[in-house]
Design an enzyme around this catalytic site. Structure first.
Site, mmCIF file in Angstrom:
data_model
loop_
_atom_site.group_PDB
_atom_site.id
_atom_site.type_symbol
_atom_site.label_atom_id
_atom_site.label_comp_id
_atom_site.label_asym_id
_atom_site.label_seq_id
_atom_site.Cartn_x
_atom_site.Cartn_y
_atom_site.Cartn_z
ATOM 1 N N TYR A 127 0.818 -1.207 0.000
ATOM 2 C CA TYR A 127 0.000 0.000 0.000
ATOM 3 C C TYR A 127 0.859 1.268 0.000
ATOM 4 C CZ TYR A 127 -4.080 -2.904 1.104
ATOM 5 O OH TYR A 127 -5.095 -3.844 1.073
ATOM 6 N N ASP A 207 -1.723 -17.866 5.520
ATOM 7 C CA ASP A 207 -2.764 -18.762 4.979
ATOM 8 C C ASP A 207 -3.279 -19.706 6.065
ATOM 9 O OD1 ASP A 207 -0.113 -19.458 4.666
ATOM 10 O OD2 ASP A 207 -0.340 -20.430 2.720
ATOM 11 N N ASP A 231 -5.588 -5.852 6.148
ATOM 12 C CA ASP A 231 -6.807 -5.386 5.479
ATOM 13 C C ASP A 231 -7.756 -6.570 5.283
ATOM 14 O OD1 ASP A 231 -8.614 -3.933 4.054
ATOM 15 O OD2 ASP A 231 -7.309 -3.472 2.368
HETATM 16 MG MG MG Z 1 -10.455 -2.966 3.897
#
Ligand code: MG
Ligand code: NAI
Length: 342
Positions: A127, A207, A231
């Site tokens: 990000y 995972d 996120d």
């Molecule tokens: Mg989000």
């Protein structure tokens, strides 16, 4: 006594509806604030500004505390995310997202008591916004993990865990594949863990973490992770406790803090008056705690718990029929029944 100043970004989609409901509840329960309304997101773009106008960033930098509604980020095209821009501009490096079961709320683990906190790194990783096309048929996004960015996140997380009486912090990573970037993240985690030996520290690969979360989530306490994994995992955890309408969050920096729900602007239900304002309200409760207003924070939390367990005034996402406004009025009425807030 002068009123506390709070910056407010109503945002897009359901943003203005849930922001209004939240502010109505805060005011009706005794929080006397001077609300400074600011533009961001699609509503700013439509006024010819950027998605996170400089004047909005500067106002929050000065006021230091903001309540933010969700903002729409069009996919593709030239508009950058207002959230990413704000988190980077104000260096809001830790995104704290509690996921807790509420009594009476249906969900896959309604019979268990889940009480997790996800701490997501908020300024780095994929990000960081470094993307380019070295060739028309090739696109690259750069993943950035720094020692300083990681160590401050872990210092904050262990401190927060201790203050909240938490016993265990688990770092979520993929260092088996991304040996340098996630490897550095993991290395810094265990350095911080060595300075905080009163709290159990361990790690899990992302995972496997997802599989464990959807089968046995009660095993976790605090999860700390990189921006992208955080996120995704925080939406997953919202689903574990009844949905996005219930999941609050706080973006924390050294100087400023911005409180906002995990969910987005929900364009599919915008303008209908049916959005669940709880996630934003519980984000505002986190803001009250940040401001030291614990008594009022407790009172609003108790009222939300009562409304959920009574089950008579739930919003549509929780299987009820109440509008945003009716739900807000019910929270206020139960809160008033607890007596006046000092
Ligand atoms: Mg989000
Ligand atoms: P979303 O979180 O807005 O919606 C996902 C689903 O959850 C939808 O079905 C929606 O109706 C439901 N939902 C979300 N919040 C709800 C609430 N309070 N009450 C009842 N139902 C609720 O995710 P989506 O649709 O992927 O994103 C929409 C826009 O929001 C996009 O432009 C995205 O970039 C933006 N977004 C903004 C965020 C922020 O400002 N913090 C965070 C996440 C997405």
């Amino acid at each position: 006594m002068s009123k506390t100043r709070v910056a407010v970004i109503p945002g897009d989609g359901i943003g203005p509806e849930i922001t209004q409901a939240t502010i109505d509840i805060l005011e009706a329960t005794g929080f006397e604030a001077e609300w400074i309304y600011l533009d961001a997101g699609l509503s700013a773009i439509e006024k010819g500004k950027s998605s996170m106008p400089q004047e909005t960033v500067e106002a929050i930098r000065e006021i230091k505390v903001a309540l933010k509604g969700p903002t729409t980020t069009p996919s593709g095209g030239g508009h950058t995310s207002a959230n990413v821009a704000l988190r980077k501009a104000l260096d809001l490096f830790a995104n704290v997202r509690p996921a807790k079961t509420l009594p009476g709320v249906q969900g896959p683990f309604a019979d268990k008591h889940l009480d997790l906190i996800i701490v997501r790194e908020n300024t780095e990783d994929l990000y960081a916004g470094i993307e380019y096309k070295p060739h028309p048929d090739v696109a690259q996004s750069i993943k950035v993990i720094t020692r300083q960015g990681s160590s401050r996140l872990f210092d904050y997380t262990f401190k927060m865990a201790r203050e909240q009486g938490r016993k265990r912090v688990t770092v979520v990573h993929k260092a088996n594949i991304m040996k340098l970037s996630d490897g550095l993240f993991l290395e810094e985690f265990y350095k911080a863990a060595a300075k905080n030996t009163d709290i159990k520290a361990d790690d899990i690969i992302v995972d496997n973490c997802c599989m464990q979360l959807v089968t046995k989530p009660e095993q976790f306490d605090v999860l700390v992770t990189e921006n992208l994994y955080g996120d995704i995992i925080s939406d997953l955890c919202a689903g574990l406790v009844g949905g996005l309408g219930l999941a609050p969050g706080a973006n924390i920096g050294y100087d400023c803090a911005v409180f906002e729900a995990v969910h987005g602007s929900a364009p599919d239900i915008a303008g209908k008056g049916v959005a669940n304002p709880t996630a934003m309200l519980l984000s505002a409760v986190m803001m009250l705690r940040h401001l030291g207003r614990h008594e009022q924070a407790d009172r609003i939390t108790n009222s939300v718990l009562r409304v959920c367990s009574d089950g008579n005034c739930l919003t549509v996402d929780l299987g009820g029929h109440a509008s945003t406004e009716e739900y807000a009025r019910e929270v206020v009425s139960i809160s008033r029944g607890q007596g006046a807030v000092a």
